[in-house]
Design an enzyme around this catalytic site. Sequence first.
Site, PDB file in Angstrom:
ATOM      1  N   ASP A 155      -2.922  -4.969   3.776  1.00 47.41           N
ATOM      2  CA  ASP A 155      -2.665  -3.769   3.132  1.00 47.41           C
ATOM      3  C   ASP A 155      -3.101  -2.420   3.851  1.00 47.41           C
ATOM      4  O   ASP A 155      -3.273  -2.708   5.083  1.00 47.41           O
ATOM      5  CB  ASP A 155      -3.272  -3.645   1.995  1.00 47.41           C
ATOM      6  CG  ASP A 155      -5.213  -3.437   2.060  1.00 47.41           C
ATOM      7  OD1 ASP A 155      -5.559  -3.911   3.356  1.00 47.41           O
ATOM      8  OD2 ASP A 155      -5.767  -3.159   1.155  1.00 47.41           O
TER       9      ASP A 155
ATOM     10  N   LYS B  96       2.772  -7.975   0.400  1.00 46.10           N
ATOM     11  CA  LYS B  96       1.341  -7.998   0.202  1.00 46.10           C
ATOM     12  C   LYS B  96       0.953  -8.374  -1.254  1.00 46.10           C
ATOM     13  O   LYS B  96      -0.061  -9.203  -1.255  1.00 46.10           O
ATOM     14  CB  LYS B  96       0.905  -6.411   0.374  1.00 46.10           C
ATOM     15  CG  LYS B  96      -0.477  -6.388   0.262  1.00 46.10           C
ATOM     16  CD  LYS B  96      -1.190  -5.968  -0.669  1.00 46.10           C
ATOM     17  CE  LYS B  96      -0.852  -4.758  -1.449  1.00 46.10           C
ATOM     18  NZ  LYS B  96      -1.769  -4.311  -2.677  1.00 46.10           N
TER      19      LYS B  96
END
Length: 312
Positions: free
Chosen positions: A251, A232
């Site tokens: 996320d 991420k």
Amino acid sequence: MNRIPWNQIKIPVKEICLDVVLPSGQSFRWKKHGHEWVSVLNEFIIILRQEDDYILYRTITSQTKAEVTAPMEIDNAIKDYFNTSINLSKLYREFGARDRYFQTIAPRFGGIRILRQDPWETLCSFICSSNNSIKRITQMIESICLTFGTYVASYNSVAYYTFPRPADLCKSSAVVQRLRELGFGYRAAYVYKTALQVHEWELLGHELSELRGSSYQEVREFLLSFPGVGPKVADCVCLMAFDCHSSVPIDTHMWNIVQKRYAKGAKIRPSKSKALSKATYDDISSHLRGLWGEYAGWAQSVLFVSELRKTP
């Protein structure tokens, strides 16, 4: 100071909405003062206002400690920072044609574009983003600038500092303890070790910005080699600093959206867990890139903001 006229860049609100983009978790250094947004860009204070189809701006430099009319290079730096060469309205139309859900939310979330930020600052900032809120990340970035950055100037009685360079954050292992005192916790060691690696790379004559123009996979693999950088974080930095417009960070906000709106297409099962396996993460990102195309990360930013606005 107020008698000095503002400089201006013509760009309509539908192409950029400062009040939505600047606090949306791409950059963590913009401060809102009334109708103005203030931050440090390229070692000068930049003050922005949005009026009709214009962004008004003026600057304060560290040399004069006074407001000056921005030269052409500052004008170009602002345009580069906001990626103004990319037609956002065209992208919105393309995303809407590909994705019905995007089409439904776009009218309420216009003017959201991806910033083109300094690679080092972006990398360090998103290392701090792990398991964190935008408010807390902003506080951490503020403290690291105040402690390790260089004073630029003051505006409205607020002192502004540069973001520290890698060399400033790896002078000794004592940096780790100081960062812990500032509330960085386990991220302190990640910041120090990453600063050390980047600084060593710079001593060999390289700059992180050299990676702009490399493929998404090449940049991503490079970023994943740093401590504290997972998929991420790497995808955020790829998107917001390295021109990897197809990068789609996933996320918890995006995971919520995917489960509600894209689970069938992405071939995933809804889950209450916030943790994603690498395989699931990669499958989701790949599906959304296929859905939204070359600028998939820009579509992701719109959905991210739409979900962020729902969070108390």
